[in-house]
Design an enzyme around this catalytic site. Structure first.
Site, short mmCIF file in Angstrom:
data_model
loop_
_atom_site.label_atom_id
_atom_site.label_comp_id
_atom_site.label_asym_id
_atom_site.label_seq_id
_atom_site.Cartn_x
_atom_site.Cartn_y
_atom_site.Cartn_z
N ASP A 182 -79.84 4.67 -27.61
CA ASP A 182 -80.57 3.86 -26.65
C ASP A 182 -79.94 3.96 -25.26
OD1 ASP A 182 -82.62 1.70 -26.28
OD2 ASP A 182 -80.84 0.51 -25.74
N GLU A 208 -68.11 17.07 -37.72
CA GLU A 208 -67.16 17.00 -38.84
C GLU A 208 -67.88 16.80 -40.17
OE1 GLU A 208 -64.37 13.90 -38.18
OE2 GLU A 208 -63.84 14.58 -36.15
#
Length: 573
Positions: free
Chosen positions: A221, A271
């Protein structure tokens, strides 16, 4: 296509591209999707019970507007705890069950992250209110001394997106008038200080919390708003977020420092296995500036608000498609198209307004009303055009039913802080957030078994309910299902794109052939399924090229097989 003049816009992506480069992602507004406990507000168990609709529709993933713990002053975009579910929507166990069921159905899950600001009920902000000026607790937010001898003037002239000043003065613990804090949105939404490494560490931890639970990514957002210009200089213009105006001038939108934050976030996502993604809500112009958010080490996607904002004119659509693809190709990113979301008037209504007028921030009963029939016809054509473009696309809940804006919503029901902070001058966003209609003859059209509904649904929603459209040839629901199936089958999201015809004119005169019809050629995945896309925005029907075979049309053709006005078709070549 050798006998037609073409202009290449975009080269095809590899057939084995990651899922997100051509994904169609569906936005669910949790309080308005399905109510499982009958209290009139949608919840996670209700959502889980209706996931089959999305699997049958053919989307790839779901983006959920916030369901975190919140006082709900701004429909959950005021977060008090980023690691818990608000009891209004359920529990963490309900979230886990939803994730598991979605993954069983082959649907990925994207959650909304709200990093620009928190709720004023967040533990950090409550700690800051109790602490002294200059304390570590206050340094997590944007606290400043006021101007003037007694500090009674706000630190600068910035305005809130929701209307009124962007600063609120606090009362210090000893009862004296104190510092001011910045809130670019509601006063209940204090802005974080993103120059503070503690804030950065906290949000990387929040990312890991949800990634560890199995979410497939984040919609971020106000992604363009985290960093404010050094010194907080004056900005006398009105503050808008859902507009691309003034972003180049603003001291709080699209500052270069935001990109360092997102590079760090991308490292966290990388990751994890499974191509976890981020999508930026960044109302930024021009396209070249917006493309900086989707460089290889930042976001995977960024909403293409230029397409959403484009008037229903060929010259405008041609320009935004061309510029968007060029800008994103320069950084190796896909375009990500969108027509509606929870912040704008639904495009089935918006496109029923006069072409070229400024997009309203909500429509009330006293405003000029959209032409419902025209709006839906154009909305279907615009959606079919969008789904033929290479890259990703986002759908907003209910657009597959052709839902219009609720333009006669009584002001008594309005909850949008925009409406209240502007004393009704801006109607706000409630009209696009009305609960879904599932069954015409059920209480609340199937949204809630008790008939309760946090916002009332307009009568028109009954005939548009999902059960009235499923299996009905020509319905908007079946159009979307067919379009998504063909898009996947023909690999349109990974195809190369070319403009067909003379593109040298920039006129917006719809009486000229060049500006009445937008014709595109999509090569399809691996060049195996060339598809001709014709969007007729003119006043006269047009013929399909010889040798083409109609695949899908947004509306019926004429009796003699011509493509009528405000209609888009796909044809095989």
């Amino acid at each position: 296509m050798t006998d037609l003049q073409t202009t290449d816009l975009h080269a095809a992506d590899p057939a084995d591209s990651p899922w997100w480069r051509d994904a169609v992602i569906y936005q669910v507004y949790p309080r308005s999707w399905a109510d499982g406990d009958g209290d009139g507000v949608g919840d996670l168990p209700g959502i889980t019970s209706r996931l089959g609709h999305l699997a049958e529709l053919g989307v790839d993933a779901i983006w959920f507007s916030p369901f975190f713990r919140s006082p709900q002053k701004d429909a959950g975009y005021d977060v008090s705890d980023y690691r818990d579910i608000d009891p209004l929507f359920g529990t963490l166990a309900d979230a886990d069950a939803l994730l598991a069921r979605a993954h069983e159905l082959g649907l990925r899950i994207i959650v909304d992250l709200v990093p620009n600001h928190s709720s004023d009920q967040h533990a950090w902000f409550q700690e800051a209110l109790a602490a002294a000026p200059g304390s570590e607790a206050r340094e997590r937010y944007m606290f400043r001394d006021g101007l003037g001898a007694d500090g009674s003037t706000p630190p600068n002239d910035w305005r809130s997106v929701f209307g009124g000043p962007a600063w609120t003065r606090i009362t210090e613990p000893d009862g004296t008038p104190g510092q001011w804090y910045l809130h670019l949105f509601d006063s209940s939404q204090p802005d974080f200080n993103w120059q503070n490494p503690v804030v950065r560490e906290e949000f990387e931890s929040v990312l890991r919390f949800w990634l560890d639970r199995g979410v497939d990514g984040f919609r971020v957002d106000v992604a363009h708003g985290l960093i404010k210009k050094e010194g907080l200089p004056p900005f006398p213009l009105e503050t808008e977020m859902i507009s691309q105006d003034n972003t180049a001038l603003s001291p709080f939108w699209d500052q270069d420092g935001v990109h360092e934050i997102y590079r760090a976030w991308r490292s966290v996502l990388d990751e994890y296995e499974g191509d976890r993604i981020m999508c930026a809500e960044a109302w930024v112009a021009p396209a070249e500036r917006a493309a900086r958010y989707v460089r290889p080490d930042e976001f995977h996607q960024a909403f293409n608000f230029g397409y959403l904002e484009a008037p229903w004119r060929v010259a405008d659509l041609r320009t935004v498609i061309t510029d968007s693809l060029s800008a994103n190709d320069s950084v190796g990113a896909p375009a990500t198209w969108v027509l509606s979301n929870h912040d704008v008037v639904r495009h089935a209504s918006r496109l029923g307004l006069p072409v070229g007028q400024k997009r309203p921030n909500g429509i009330s009963a006293s405003d000029p009303q959209p032409d419902a029939e025209l709006g839906l016809r154009r909305a279907r054509a615009a959606s079919l055009l969008m789904l033929a473009l290479p890259g990703g696309a986002y759908l907003y809940q209910g657009e597959e039913l052709g839902l219009p804006e609720h333009t006669a919503l009584d002001h008594h029901y309005r909850e949008d802080p925009t409406f209240h902070r502007t004393s009704g001058t801006e109607v706000g966003r409630d009209g696009c957030r009305v609960p879904m209609p599932w069954e015409r003859d059920a209480p609340a059209y199937g949204f809630s078994a008790t008939g309760a509904s946090w916002l009332p649904q307009p009568p028109a929603y009954g005939d548009l309910a999902a059960d009235q459209q499923a299996g009905v040839a020509g319905s908007t629901l079946e159009l979307y299902r067919a379009a998504l199936a063909l898009r996947d089958e023909r690999g349109l999201g990974l195809g190369g794109l070319a403009l067909v015809g003379d593109t040298t004119t920039d006129s917006t005169d719809a009486d000229t052939a060049e500006d009445a019809v937008l014709t595109l050629h999509n090569t399809g995945r691996g060049g195996e399924h060339p598809t001709l896309v014709i969007a007729n925005l003119g006043t006269e029907p047009v013929a399909l090229p010889e040798g083409s075979a109609l695949l899908l049309a947004s509306g019926p053709l004429t009796d003699d097989g011509l493509v009528p006005t405000d209609t888009t078709i796909w044809a095989a070549l």
